[in-house]
Scaffold this motif. Structure first.
Motif, short mmCIF file in Angstrom:
data_model
loop_
_atom_site.label_atom_id
_atom_site.label_comp_id
_atom_site.label_asym_id
_atom_site.label_seq_id
_atom_site.Cartn_x
_atom_site.Cartn_y
_atom_site.Cartn_z
N LEU A 78 -5.41 65.95 64.72
CA LEU A 78 -5.65 64.51 64.91
C LEU A 78 -7.06 64.12 64.49
N LYS A 79 -8.03 64.97 64.80
CA LYS A 79 -9.41 64.70 64.38
C LYS A 79 -9.50 64.71 62.86
N GLN A 80 -8.86 65.66 62.23
CA GLN A 80 -8.87 65.75 60.77
C GLN A 80 -8.26 64.49 60.16
N CYS A 81 -7.14 64.04 60.70
CA CYS A 81 -6.51 62.81 60.21
C CYS A 81 -7.43 61.61 60.39
N ARG A 82 -8.07 61.54 61.55
CA ARG A 82 -8.99 60.44 61.82
C ARG A 82 -10.12 60.43 60.81
N LYS A 89 -0.39 56.18 71.35
CA LYS A 89 -1.40 55.22 70.89
C LYS A 89 -2.26 55.83 69.79
N ILE A 90 -2.68 57.07 69.97
CA ILE A 90 -3.54 57.74 68.98
C ILE A 90 -2.78 57.94 67.68
N LEU A 139 0.54 57.83 61.94
CA LEU A 139 1.39 59.01 61.96
C LEU A 139 2.61 58.75 62.84
N GLU A 140 3.49 59.74 62.90
CA GLU A 140 4.62 59.67 63.81
C GLU A 140 4.47 60.76 64.85
N LEU A 141 4.99 60.50 66.03
CA LEU A 141 4.85 61.44 67.13
C LEU A 141 5.42 62.81 66.80
N ILE A 142 6.41 62.87 65.95
CA ILE A 142 7.01 64.17 65.58
C ILE A 142 5.99 65.08 64.93
N ALA A 143 4.94 64.53 64.34
CA ALA A 143 3.89 65.34 63.71
C ALA A 143 3.25 66.27 64.73
#
Length: 71
Positions: free
Chosen positions: A9-13, A52-53, A59-63
């Motif tokens: 998630l940090k990397q995506c952000r 929310k994040i 993204l989608e929650l499935i990720a």
């Protein structure tokens, strides 16, 4: 929850050039809490918080499931 998920998630952000402060403003989640999640100091966010994040990052929650179950 796996630290790997929060690293992803940090990397995506960061790839989207979104600061933690901006993510906080978008999601309504406190800066400190987001920071602690990324550092691994907190590791049990609610499903609502994760949604929310993930949504804010496009993204989608499935990720999260996929990241948690891959090598």
């Amino acid at each position: 929850m796996s630290k790997k998920i929060f690293n992803q998630l940090k990397q995506c952000r960061e790839e989207k050039n979104i600061t933690i402060q901006e993510l906080s403003e978008i999601t309504g989640i406190s800066y400190n809490y987001l920071y602690q999640l990324e550092r691994g100091d907190k590791n049990n966010p609610s499903l609502q918080t994760l949604e929310k994040i993930v949504e804010a990052l496009g993204l989608e929650l499935i990720a999260i499931y996929w990241w948690n179950n891959t090598n």
